[in-house]
Write an enzyme that holds these catalytic residues in place. Structure first.
Site, PDB file in Angstrom:
ATOM      1  N   MET A  30      71.062-104.675 -53.620  1.00 27.10           N
ATOM      2  CA  MET A  30      70.890-106.100 -53.510  1.00 27.10           C
ATOM      3  C   MET A  30      70.237-106.602 -54.794  1.00 27.10           C
ATOM      4  O   MET A  30      69.086-106.294 -55.075  1.00 27.10           O
ATOM      5  CB  MET A  30      70.025-106.406 -52.282  1.00 27.10           C
ATOM      6  CG  MET A  30      69.277-107.684 -52.363  1.00 27.10           C
ATOM      7  SD  MET A  30      68.183-108.144 -50.988  1.00 27.10           S
ATOM      8  CE  MET A  30      67.923-106.723 -50.029  1.00 27.10           C
ATOM      9  N   PRO A  31      70.955-107.389 -55.602  1.00 27.45           N
ATOM     10  CA  PRO A  31      70.359-107.954 -56.808  1.00 27.45           C
ATOM     11  C   PRO A  31      69.321-109.019 -56.456  1.00 27.45           C
ATOM     12  O   PRO A  31      69.551-109.863 -55.595  1.00 27.45           O
ATOM     13  CB  PRO A  31      71.540-108.591 -57.537  1.00 27.45           C
ATOM     14  CG  PRO A  31      72.761-107.988 -56.933  1.00 27.45           C
ATOM     15  CD  PRO A  31      72.394-107.635 -55.537  1.00 27.45           C
ATOM     16  N   ILE A  32      68.178-108.947 -57.116  1.00 28.11           N
ATOM     17  CA  ILE A  32      67.123-109.951 -56.960  1.00 28.11           C
ATOM     18  C   ILE A  32      66.820-110.499 -58.350  1.00 28.11           C
ATOM     19  O   ILE A  32      66.439-109.754 -59.248  1.00 28.11           O
ATOM     20  CB  ILE A  32      65.851-109.348 -56.337  1.00 28.11           C
ATOM     21  CG1 ILE A  32      66.170-108.757 -54.969  1.00 28.11           C
ATOM     22  CG2 ILE A  32      64.758-110.413 -56.241  1.00 28.11           C
ATOM     23  CD1 ILE A  32      65.020-107.982 -54.353  1.00 28.11           C
TER      24      ILE A  32
END
Length: 62
Positions: free
Chosen positions: A1-3
């Site tokens: 999950m890119p943050i």
């Protein structure tokens, strides 16, 4: 999950912040082939008194 975290001085209208979140999300989806639902964008707005450049708070800059 890119943050993705964005730090910026406060004061922009909510619609501009919303557009920023949308555009960053779209770029991450396109670049990383990540599902849109997995992208998180955190916008941290700071008062000018808490943002300094060259030893001077932004609130004191002209």
């Amino acid at each position: 999950m890119p943050i993705i975290q964005v730090n910026m001085i406060e004061g922009r209208p909510p619609e501009k912040v919303r557009a920023l979140i949308e555009n960053i999300t779209d770029t991450v989806v396109e670049t990383l082939d990540a599902p849109k639902e997995s992208v998180r964008v955190l916008v941290n707005e700071m008062p000018k008194t808490h943002w300094g450049k060259a030893g001077i708070p932004a609130s004191e800059k002209k």
